[in-house]
Design a protein around this motif. Structure first.
Motif: not given
Length: 337
Positions: A256-263, A225-227
């Motif tokens: 997507l929530q995790n990706i944005i938080i990490e970003g 999903y992340q990729n």
């Protein structure tokens, strides 16, 4: 168990012990699976000068019969936890209840010559009546009594509880020693060659969560999903070619929530992470757009608990995400999709 990411938290506790200034109530906070229980065990082992006796406590395992509190192998130590079976019912309570806290406090209010220890986990799972019931014991503790409250989310605890405890926080871990610890422990169970910094970024710096997701295989699905999500942020036309999102909309939203938080974390500290595509996104995107999209995702996750068309809502969010680095103005995402 001396965990490398506990070093700062443990040094504070050790200083309190060395200076004989350990408070009557400690609040140990940190993300889920960051190792709060293990830090508590390390502290109690030092205080009792017997690490082995505490490690024998099987307190986190569910029992098939109802109890209010649990006893330690150390006779003057008790535990109060959520998830216990309710009497006259086969259901487990998600909260720590007032009847549990009453028995917990009664046990700690008895006079004892040796150190008495009471552990509440997790404190943010106490309902309001239970929290209020614990207050008097926190305000007027008996001599030789230490209360340790473990909590995932300090903001979910009443201010009256927080103000009566000394807070020890375990921060997320991304450092070299933590990476080495993971390499050693992954090597015992996995043969694959993983990007350790990326694994930590995916779990927001929680090493035990890395091990858990690798062992149950969920990391493989998450990585897929992340990729795909990162790919559509770099190549917007790819949004029409996403795969395997159907029936997993909530999982994709969480990813997507995790990706944005990490970003947001990386952009805040002006550092690059292990994911090249994410670095490209955070370099080009406006800070405010990340926060606005994160708010929309939080709202979408809440709406998923209703009868909303979650597939349509996810589609709307993905359209915004696919154009996030090219947006001039942030659009309104339909709230009742």
């Amino acid at each position: 168990m001396n965990l490398p990411w506990h070093e700062n938290a443990w040094s504070k506790l050790q200083k309190m012990i060395d200076q004989d200034r350990l408070p009557h109530a400690l609040l140990i906070t940190g993300a889920e699976k960051i190792g709060k229980f293990e830090l508590m065990q390390q502290l109690v082992g030092v205080l009792l000068k017997d690490d082995v006796i505490i490690r024998k406590d099987n307190i986190r395992e569910d029992l098939d019969y109802p109890v209010l509190i649990r006893r330690s192998n150390y006779p003057n130590m008790i535990y109060c936890r959520a998830g216990e079976m309710v009497e006259k019912s086969k259901n487990r309570s998600k909260d720590i209840r007032i009847d549990q806290v009453r028995v917990f406090c009664d046990a700690l209010n008895k006079t004892a010559d040796q150190l008495q220890i009471g552990v509440v986990f997790y404190g943010d799972q106490m309902n309001m009546n239970a929290a209020n019931g614990l207050l008097k014991t926190l305000e007027e503790p008996k001599k030789n009594t230490l209360i340790i409250i473990l909590a995932h989310h300090i903001e979910n605890l009443p201010a009256t509880i927080v103000s009566r405890c000394q807070n020890i926080h375990i921060a997320p871990a991304y450092g070299r020693q933590t990476c080495q610890w993971l390499i050693e422990h992954i090597g015992k169970t996995q043969n694959a060659d993983f990007d350790i910094p990326q694994l930590l970024e995916n779990t927001h710096g929680v090493p035990f969560k890395v091990l858990s997701e690798l062992s149950d295989g969920s990391f493989i699905y998450y990585q897929n999903y992340q990729n795909q999500l990162l790919n559509i942020a770099i190549n917007p036309l790819m949004v029409t070619q996403i795969k395997n999102f159907e029936d997993d909309e909530l999982v994709v939203l969480n990813c997507l929530q995790n990706i944005i938080i990490e970003g947001i974390r990386l952009k805040t500290i002006h550092q690059e992470g292990a994911l090249i595509e994410l670095n490209q996104v955070i370099k080009a995107v406006k800070f405010e757009f990340l926060f606005k999209l994160l708010d929309d995702i939080y709202h979408a996750i809440e709406l998923s608990k209703t009868t909303v068309n979650i597939k349509l809502l996810l589609d709307n969010i993905l359209i915004v995400w696919s154009h996030i680095i090219h947006l001039k103005q942030y659009p309104q995402i339909t709230q009742n999709a």
